[in-house]
Write a protein that holds these residues in place. Structure first.
Motif, PDB file in Angstrom:
ATOM      1  N   LYS A 179      -5.712  -3.015  -9.390  1.00 58.81           N
ATOM      2  CA  LYS A 179      -5.843  -4.281  -9.199  1.00 58.81           C
ATOM      3  C   LYS A 179      -6.232  -4.645  -8.100  1.00 58.81           C
ATOM      4  O   LYS A 179      -7.434  -5.715  -7.566  1.00 58.81           O
ATOM      5  CB  LYS A 179      -4.504  -5.082  -9.537  1.00 58.81           C
ATOM      6  CG  LYS A 179      -4.614  -6.603  -9.434  1.00 58.81           C
ATOM      7  CD  LYS A 179      -3.314  -7.232  -9.773  1.00 58.81           C
ATOM      8  CE  LYS A 179      -3.197  -8.660  -9.519  1.00 58.81           C
ATOM      9  NZ  LYS A 179      -1.969  -9.359  -9.912  1.00 58.81           N
ATOM     10  N   SER A 180      -5.784  -3.821  -6.960  1.00 51.71           N
ATOM     11  CA  SER A 180      -6.165  -4.161  -5.414  1.00 51.71           C
ATOM     12  C   SER A 180      -7.954  -4.031  -5.248  1.00 51.71           C
ATOM     13  O   SER A 180      -8.383  -4.774  -4.541  1.00 51.71           O
ATOM     14  CB  SER A 180      -5.386  -3.057  -4.739  1.00 51.71           C
ATOM     15  OG  SER A 180      -4.134  -3.503  -4.497  1.00 51.71           O
ATOM     16  N   GLN A 218      -8.270   1.388   2.427  1.00 49.39           N
ATOM     17  CA  GLN A 218      -7.063   2.143   2.095  1.00 49.39           C
ATOM     18  C   GLN A 218      -6.056   1.380   2.659  1.00 49.39           C
ATOM     19  O   GLN A 218      -4.964   1.452   2.015  1.00 49.39           O
ATOM     20  CB  GLN A 218      -7.164   3.595   2.734  1.00 49.39           C
ATOM     21  CG  GLN A 218      -8.095   4.659   2.142  1.00 49.39           C
ATOM     22  CD  GLN A 218      -9.506   4.255   2.837  1.00 49.39           C
ATOM     23  OE1 GLN A 218      -9.842   3.463   3.475  1.00 49.39           O
ATOM     24  NE2 GLN A 218     -10.725   4.828   2.136  1.00 49.39           N
ATOM     25  N   GLU A 219      -5.969   0.864   3.807  1.00 52.12           N
ATOM     26  CA  GLU A 219      -4.915   0.142   4.408  1.00 52.12           C
ATOM     27  C   GLU A 219      -4.646  -1.089   3.693  1.00 52.12           C
ATOM     28  O   GLU A 219      -3.571  -1.483   3.406  1.00 52.12           O
ATOM     29  CB  GLU A 219      -5.244  -0.215   5.572  1.00 52.12           C
ATOM     30  CG  GLU A 219      -4.122  -0.879   6.490  1.00 52.12           C
ATOM     31  CD  GLU A 219      -2.681  -0.061   6.608  1.00 52.12           C
ATOM     32  OE1 GLU A 219      -1.567  -0.700   6.847  1.00 52.12           O
ATOM     33  OE2 GLU A 219      -2.726   1.046   6.521  1.00 52.12           O
ATOM     34  N   VAL A 239      -8.845  -9.751   1.436  1.00 49.29           N
ATOM     35  CA  VAL A 239      -7.265  -9.651   0.898  1.00 49.29           C
ATOM     36  C   VAL A 239      -6.566  -8.529   1.592  1.00 49.29           C
ATOM     37  O   VAL A 239      -7.249  -7.239   1.429  1.00 49.29           O
ATOM     38  CB  VAL A 239      -7.151  -9.650  -0.486  1.00 49.29           C
ATOM     39  CG1 VAL A 239      -7.879  -8.582  -1.302  1.00 49.29           C
ATOM     40  CG2 VAL A 239      -5.797  -9.932  -1.076  1.00 49.29           C
ATOM     41  N   GLY A 240      -5.398  -8.801   2.160  1.00 48.36           N
ATOM     42  CA  GLY A 240      -4.489  -7.459   2.706  1.00 48.36           C
ATOM     43  C   GLY A 240      -4.975  -7.161   4.024  1.00 48.36           C
ATOM     44  O   GLY A 240      -4.632  -6.120   4.440  1.00 48.36           O
ATOM     45  N   ALA A 241      -5.976  -7.872   4.524  1.00 51.70           N
ATOM     46  CA  ALA A 241      -6.350  -7.615   6.138  1.00 51.70           C
ATOM     47  C   ALA A 241      -5.569  -8.012   7.196  1.00 51.70           C
ATOM     48  O   ALA A 241      -5.346  -7.727   8.116  1.00 51.70           O
ATOM     49  CB  ALA A 241      -7.827  -8.271   6.417  1.00 51.70           C
ATOM     50  N   GLY A 242      -4.170  -8.873   6.720  1.00 56.86           N
ATOM     51  CA  GLY A 242      -3.458  -9.278   7.658  1.00 56.86           C
ATOM     52  C   GLY A 242      -3.903 -10.526   8.428  1.00 56.86           C
ATOM     53  O   GLY A 242      -3.557 -10.457   9.815  1.00 56.86           O
ATOM     54  N   TYR A 269      -0.050  -3.065  -2.273  1.00 53.86           N
ATOM     55  CA  TYR A 269       1.025  -2.359  -3.058  1.00 53.86           C
ATOM     56  C   TYR A 269       2.563  -2.703  -2.654  1.00 53.86           C
ATOM     57  O   TYR A 269       3.462  -3.203  -3.109  1.00 53.86           O
ATOM     58  CB  TYR A 269       0.855  -0.952  -3.019  1.00 53.86           C
ATOM     59  CG  TYR A 269       2.167  -0.409  -3.616  1.00 53.86           C
ATOM     60  CD1 TYR A 269       2.183  -0.374  -5.070  1.00 53.86           C
ATOM     61  CD2 TYR A 269       2.909   0.464  -3.068  1.00 53.86           C
ATOM     62  CE1 TYR A 269       3.316   0.204  -5.811  1.00 53.86           C
ATOM     63  CE2 TYR A 269       4.127   1.279  -3.553  1.00 53.86           C
ATOM     64  CZ  TYR A 269       4.278   1.191  -5.080  1.00 53.86           C
ATOM     65  OH  TYR A 269       5.144   1.845  -5.431  1.00 53.86           O
ATOM     66  N   GLU A 270       2.619  -2.709  -1.100  1.00 50.93           N
ATOM     67  CA  GLU A 270       3.771  -2.760  -0.302  1.00 50.93           C
ATOM     68  C   GLU A 270       4.411  -4.150  -0.184  1.00 50.93           C
ATOM     69  O   GLU A 270       5.642  -4.556  -0.465  1.00 50.93           O
ATOM     70  CB  GLU A 270       3.827  -2.260   0.921  1.00 50.93           C
ATOM     71  CG  GLU A 270       3.639  -0.674   1.022  1.00 50.93           C
ATOM     72  CD  GLU A 270       3.415  -0.120   2.408  1.00 50.93           C
ATOM     73  OE1 GLU A 270       3.519   0.972   2.680  1.00 50.93           O
ATOM     74  OE2 GLU A 270       3.191  -1.077   3.499  1.00 50.93           O
TER      75      GLU A 270
END
Length: 202
Positions: free
Chosen positions: A157-158, A141-142, A16-19, A148-149
């Motif tokens: 949660k992340s 970290q990214e 999740v969040g890797a794009g 968040y953004e």
């Protein structure tokens, strides 16, 4: 693994969040690939009147149904996030039907490339449908920063979401190609082109 005669089937995965959507956009625009997002397939199969909808209600009760008659996404998330056994029970209902649906979509495709995107690509048994797996990654970290953004998730949660997914090493072990998506879009595009126009043909 199924041998698709006219189509290359690429499985796209990552935490999740890797794009992952960035890579999907590149494949669609630069290679006219058909994109199959398994989350969207699953959502369609969980709509009222569909097979998975009734099976989930039979298993967990009508408390998951919102005022609009749809399965409530927030309640579903809480049910799965807090109890791994519940997650496995729902996956047992949904994953086989999603795989069967995706298989038919591949059969009916007239594209050179079909791309299957799934966070649980490895765990959900998509290996037999794909010619290869690609792992999209950025630093932890990214990922936390993006979550968040883009979604307003707290750091706690992340990290909980990240810890519930496969580790970087596990993704690497199960995927043929890796794409570092932590730099510019052009750097990501370059890696995609190197794979499809270079490495795979050598």
């Amino acid at each position: 693994m199924i041998n698709w005669e006219e189509t290359d089937v690429i499985g796209i995965t990552g935490g999740v969040g890797a794009g992952k959507s960035t890579v999907l956009d590149i494949l669609a625009k630069d290679y006219n690939a058909q994109i199959i997002e398994t989350d969207k397939v699953a959502q369609d199969l969980m709509k009222p009147g569909q097979y998975c909808y009734q099976k989930i209600i039979d298993m967990f009760g009508k408390g998951l149904v919102g005022d609009d008659g749809q399965l409530d996404k927030k309640r579903m998330f809480e049910l799965i996030f807090k109890d791994k056994e519940n997650q496995e029970r729902i996956n047992h209902i949904v994953h086989p039907v999603v795989r069967a649906t995706v298989k038919e979509m591949i059969k009916n495709s007239d594209k050179e490339y079909v791309v299957i995107e799934a966070a649980l690509l490895i765990e959900a048994g998509f290996r037999e449908l794909c010619d290869e797996f690609w792992y999209i990654f950025v630093s932890t970290q990214e990922r936390v920063k993006r979550l968040y953004e883009q979604r307003g998730y707290s750091e706690v949660k992340s990290y909980q979401l990240i810890q519930n997914q496969l580790s970087h090493a596990q993704f690497c072990k199960n995927c043929e190609y890796l794409i570092d998506n932590g730099k510019s879009i052009e750097e990501t595009r370059k890696q995609v082109h190197e794979i499809l126009d270079g490495e795979r043909k050598s």
